[in-house]
Design an enzyme around this catalytic site. Structure first.
Site, PDB file in Angstrom:
ATOM      1  N   LYS A  32       0.815  -1.222   0.000  1.00 15.99           N
ATOM      2  CA  LYS A  32       0.000   0.000   0.000  1.00 15.99           C
ATOM      3  C   LYS A  32       0.845   1.267   0.000  1.00 15.99           C
ATOM      4  O   LYS A  32       0.456   2.271  -0.599  1.00 15.99           O
ATOM      5  CB  LYS A  32      -0.975   0.013   1.174  1.00 15.99           C
ATOM      6  CG  LYS A  32      -0.348   0.271   2.533  1.00 15.99           C
ATOM      7  CD  LYS A  32      -1.411   0.381   3.600  1.00 15.99           C
ATOM      8  CE  LYS A  32      -0.792   0.594   4.966  1.00 15.99           C
ATOM      9  NZ  LYS A  32      -0.113   1.875   5.118  1.00 15.99           N
ATOM     10  N   THR A  33       2.012   1.240   0.666  1.00 16.91           N
ATOM     11  CA  THR A  33       2.870   2.434   0.688  1.00 16.91           C
ATOM     12  C   THR A  33       3.339   2.762  -0.726  1.00 16.91           C
ATOM     13  O   THR A  33       3.378   3.930  -1.130  1.00 16.91           O
ATOM     14  CB  THR A  33       4.082   2.218   1.617  1.00 16.91           C
ATOM     15  OG1 THR A  33       3.606   1.876   2.929  1.00 16.91           O
ATOM     16  CG2 THR A  33       4.922   3.475   1.711  1.00 16.91           C
ATOM     17  N   ASP A 224      -4.096   7.635   4.905  1.00 17.48           N
ATOM     18  CA  ASP A 224      -3.516   6.311   5.113  1.00 17.48           C
ATOM     19  C   ASP A 224      -4.036   5.731   6.431  1.00 17.48           C
ATOM     20  O   ASP A 224      -4.429   6.477   7.334  1.00 17.48           O
ATOM     21  CB  ASP A 224      -1.985   6.435   5.164  1.00 17.48           C
ATOM     22  CG  ASP A 224      -1.288   5.086   5.104  1.00 17.48           C
ATOM     23  OD1 ASP A 224      -1.951   4.078   4.797  1.00 17.48           O
ATOM     24  OD2 ASP A 224      -0.066   5.041   5.360  1.00 17.48           O
ATOM     25  N   GLU A 225      -4.052   4.418   6.556  1.00 15.09           N
ATOM     26  CA  GLU A 225      -4.508   3.720   7.764  1.00 15.09           C
ATOM     27  C   GLU A 225      -5.893   4.232   8.182  1.00 15.09           C
ATOM     28  O   GLU A 225      -6.147   4.553   9.355  1.00 15.09           O
ATOM     29  CB  GLU A 225      -3.506   3.917   8.922  1.00 15.09           C
ATOM     30  CG  GLU A 225      -2.097   3.452   8.614  1.00 15.09           C
ATOM     31  CD  GLU A 225      -1.926   1.941   8.577  1.00 15.09           C
ATOM     32  OE1 GLU A 225      -2.946   1.227   8.654  1.00 15.09           O
ATOM     33  OE2 GLU A 225      -0.781   1.476   8.446  1.00 15.09           O
ATOM     34  N   GLN A 255      -7.126  -4.844  10.192  1.00  9.90           N
ATOM     35  CA  GLN A 255      -6.032  -4.368  11.038  1.00  9.90           C
ATOM     36  C   GLN A 255      -6.458  -3.176  11.899  1.00  9.90           C
ATOM     37  O   GLN A 255      -5.632  -2.381  12.327  1.00  9.90           O
ATOM     38  CB  GLN A 255      -4.826  -3.989  10.171  1.00  9.90           C
ATOM     39  CG  GLN A 255      -4.242  -5.175   9.413  1.00  9.90           C
ATOM     40  CD  GLN A 255      -2.984  -4.826   8.643  1.00  9.90           C
ATOM     41  OE1 GLN A 255      -1.961  -4.475   9.222  1.00  9.90           O
ATOM     42  NE2 GLN A 255      -3.065  -4.915   7.315  1.00  9.90           N
ATOM     43  N   ARG A 607       2.868 -10.014  10.693  1.00 13.66           N
ATOM     44  CA  ARG A 607       4.174  -9.335  10.762  1.00 13.66           C
ATOM     45  C   ARG A 607       5.282 -10.270  10.270  1.00 13.66           C
ATOM     46  O   ARG A 607       6.382  -9.826   9.955  1.00 13.66           O
ATOM     47  CB  ARG A 607       4.514  -8.916  12.205  1.00 13.66           C
ATOM     48  CG  ARG A 607       3.572  -7.932  12.902  1.00 13.66           C
ATOM     49  CD  ARG A 607       3.245  -6.742  12.088  1.00 13.66           C
ATOM     50  NE  ARG A 607       2.004  -6.954  11.354  1.00 13.66           N
ATOM     51  CZ  ARG A 607       1.650  -6.278  10.268  1.00 13.66           C
ATOM     52  NH1 ARG A 607       2.447  -5.368   9.754  1.00 13.66           N
ATOM     53  NH2 ARG A 607       0.507  -6.517   9.655  1.00 13.66           N
TER      54      ARG A 607
END
Length: 751
Positions: A32-33, A224-225, A255, A607
């Site tokens: 996504k970044t 974002d997020e 998340q 992770r």
């Protein structure tokens, strides 16, 4: 446009769709970044959008800086002109310009959590309230929650439902504290972190000219997020994007793990209701993890009912099965984890930094730290005392803050007699009382000390005032580093630390020198146009925890799962997989709470890049007692075809678990059916009585019969008190002996 060729089809679609509302559902490890970075570069380079018209909001300065650097590599220095940063830093920037409309000066102070707690302590004392009932953490959390829901103190004290809640919690004066707290912040020309969002909402609500100004400036808005936004953040974003409707939100509902901070998962789940013409792109290809890890995570999160459906997949290799480790105690769990890291490092030539140990609560780190130290394995704890929270740093920072803003009450109280200059607590109280009684700023009182004080006290305060005035003159003429260096020396603070020749004293002195180094680094950075002390203080005030933790060496990372979000490691250990620990006992009162815990487990698993370990202990010390533990229900929810049991697991595995084990051809123990990890007694799910309502447990006594929403009916076998913690030992009919902390337990007293 070469960068587009490196994107997969959904990523490219997300980058090229620049008009209208867009929601990008980005699964874990889906890049996504890169998509956000390329989208901004595409807007500027391919679409000709002025960077000044782009607003990109993130949750950490680290994420914002990383994106800026990536965009610079793609299109050059023009990328620096985008408005990119955390919600708090961007809105603080807006408020610096518009503060006068709300009655604040442009150089208002930003209070951190410690400042806010200190102010609350003072208010509780002044109102003669019980500081054991009105604890700073509790009060600040209550006020923060209200602000995040955009409830002002006026609305708070006039809302019968809120007041009833406070009465039930036996904290009826909470509204009065909130009112006084806001009054004192305003008088000190200060805002706390929540005010940066709250006041931006007020600005846009009450000043249409200001709202229109930023609506026209920000023609493209990206968040974002998005799953971590609260009501306040979402409303501001929605208002800014209302004219051009070019709003792009990126996130993953799976998340969303910050409800305790006010994050509202409904923002992402209901986004389509606010934007009926919304276009949705799903990034489902995982580039981070092996197939077994991805499939394990999918099998966990599919149990949640409230979610946006997606199918995360990967082209990566299958990789190792997830390894389940059982230990007899938390100390043995630590030894097993440390030994596994030691062996894996040697066998596979790995570095310490390739490993992370994740836990639900900070207290779990003790056993891990002891075991790692015994094997001489270097580790670092993320979330320990950060640099800017150390006393000596906060002392110098208070001087710097007070020089910039003489109305900063908390800074004043911290420095007025440090280093000691003969100004006692009585004198300080007289100064404070004079300011409140005459409704004038503290600065005006100490500038005219002879009118309010007498004798030596008046002279000492006058000397302090003269010193601050001289610092102010220097600050106007010098850059942040020159001014801060002068203040550190002339205030006597550096000398005070230097004269303490103990190891602790030397460390404190070196820490202050390191702060001055940081200010010098800030001044020398060509990207920082404003070199003033005020600009530096704003930058520091807006640092997030993630920004303060920097990799300094090759070390195993220990952190809570909450702190791990956004990170990745080759090998990940998720420890403490036990009922009442993970999921937490405090998060089992509703399906929403339990689903958040499951999302937290999903975050922990995703992770891992190559290898995932899950461990649990049969016994663990909690509340000073050794308790028997049951494996977490989340372990049952994993598809057993992805799990193997660690060969170190002893023969005393629970009988129900042992039934599901078989010897595999590869020499490892495999699972042939879904393991019943919890004992048969835990399968008897208790349904609370229709009239179940938690009782006030202040007068709970031994021998009383009670009902618990999960454990059912039981009898109190003992009560003990440790400090402010009151615990009950209860024998439940179906669950046996349990120890419950009464500040958390919901019990109905039956007799």
């Amino acid at each position: 446009m070469e960068y587009l060729s490196s994107l997969n089809p959904p990523q490219r679609e997300a980058v090229e769709r620049t008009q209208g509302p867009l929601m990008i559902i980005a699964g874990a490890g889906s890049g996504k970044t890169r998509v956000l970075t390329y989208r901004i570069a595409h807007l500027i380079q391919a679409k000709g959008v002025d960077p000044f018209h782009i607003l990109s909001l993130t949750f950490t300065n680290k994420a914002a800086n990383e994106m800026k650097q990536r965009i610079e590599k793609l299109i050059g220095l023009e990328a620096r002109n985008t408005w990119m940063g955390t919600f708090h830093s961007v809105f603080a920037k807006i408020l610096r310009v518009e503060a006068h409309k709300l009655g604040y000066p442009s150089n208002f102070t930003i209070y951190d959590t410690d400042d806010s707690k200190s102010l609350i302590r003072s208010i509780v004392k002044e109102l003669k309230l019980d500081d054991k009932v009105y604890k700073p953490n509790t009060v600040l959390s209550r006020i923060s929650g209200a602000k995040n829901r955009l409830i002002s103190w006026e609305q708070y004290v006039n809302d019968p439902y809120i007041l009833a809640d406070d009465e039930a919690a036996m904290k009826p004066k909470m509204g009065q504290i909130y009112k006084t707290y806001q009054s004192r912040l305003f008088r000190s020309s200060a805002m706390d972190f929540d005010d940066l969002l709250f006041n931006t909402n007020i600005l846009f609500r009450d000043h249409p000219d200001a709202l229109n100004k930023y609506q026209q400036r920000f023609k493209y808005v990206m968040v974002d997020e998005f799953q971590d936004t609260n009501l306040s953040q979402y409303l501001i974003t929605k208002k800014i994007a209302a004219v051009h409707q070019n709003i792009c939100v990126v996130g993953d509902d799976a998340q969303s793990i910050y409800a305790f901070r006010g994050a509202n998962i409904q923002n992402i789940l209901n986004f389509e209701k606010d934007y009926p013409d919304l276009f949705v792109v799903k990034l489902e290809q995982n580039y981070r993890s092996t197939k077994n890890i991805v499939n394990t995570a999918n099998s966990i999160i599919e149990k949640n009912k409230s979610q946006l459906k997606k199918n995360v997949w990967t082209h990566n290799e299958s990789g190792d099965l997830i390894e389940l480790m059982k230990a007899s105690s938390d100390n043995e769990e630590g030894r097993m984890v440390a030994t596994t890291i030691f062996e894996q490092k040697n066998n596979k030539q790995l570095h310490n930094s390739d490993f992370a140990i994740l836990y639900r609560t900070n207290s779990q780190s003790r056993a891990m730290e002891e075991a790692l130290r015994k094997l001489n394995i270097t580790y670092r704890i993320v979330g320990g005392l950060s640099f800017y929270q150390r006393k000596e740093i906060k002392d110098l920072m208070a001087y710097l803050r007070y020089v910039v803003n003489e109305e900063d009450e908390e800074a004043f109280k911290r420095i007025i007699n440090y280093p000691k200059r003969g100004i006692g607590n009585n004198t300080v109280e007289k100064v404070m009382v004079a300011a409140y009684e005459h409704d004038i700023p503290l600065w005006e009182v100490i500038n005219n000390s002879s009118s309010f004080l007498s004798g030596r006290a008046a002279n000492s305060v006058e000397d302090f005032c003269t010193m601050i005035r001289s610092f102010k003159i220097e600050t106007e003429r010098k850059d942040a580093f020159e001014a801060a260096s002068s203040i550190a020396k002339q205030s006597g603070l550096l000398r005070e630390l230097y004269e303490d020749k103990t190891i602790e004293g030397l460390n404190r002195y070196e820490n202050v020198q390191e702060l001055l180094n940081a200010i010098k680094e800030y001044v020398d950075n060509p990207e920082n146009e404003d070199k003033s002390l005020g600009a530096f203080l704003q930058e520091i005030a807006l640092l997030t925890d993630e920004d303060q933790n920097k990799d300094t060496n090759d070390a195993v990372t220990l952190m809570t799962i909450h702190s791990s979000k956004g990170l990745e490691f080759r090998h990940v250990f998720v420890v403490g997989m036990e009922e009442d620990l993970f999921p937490s006992q405090m998060m089992m009162q509703s399906r929403e709470d339990l689903e958040e815990e499951r999302r937290l487990f999903y975050v922990a698993c995703t992770r891992a890049m190559e290898k995932l370990y899950l461990s649990y202990a049969l016994t663990r010390y909690r509340y000073g007692r050794l308790l028997n533990c049951e494996p977490s229900r989340f372990l049952e929810e994993i598809d057993p075809s992805y799990i193997k049991v660690n060969k170190r697991t002893g023969s005393n595995v629970s009988s129900s678990f042992r039934e599901s084990l078989s010897e595999g051809n590869n020499g490892f123990i495999g699972l042939k059916k879904k393991p019943a990890l919890r004992s048969s007694t835990t399968a008897k799910v208790h349904t609370p009585s229709p009239d179940f309502k938690p009782s006030n447990t202040n007068n709970l006594q031994k021998g009383m019969k009670i009902e618990h929403p999960k454990f059912g009916f039981g009898k109190v076998t003992g009560i003990e008190t440790e400090g402010t913690n009151k615990k009950a030992h209860i024998h439940f009919d179906n669950f046996g002996e349990k120890t419950l902390l009464l500040s958390f337990a919901k019990l109905r007293i039956l007799d």
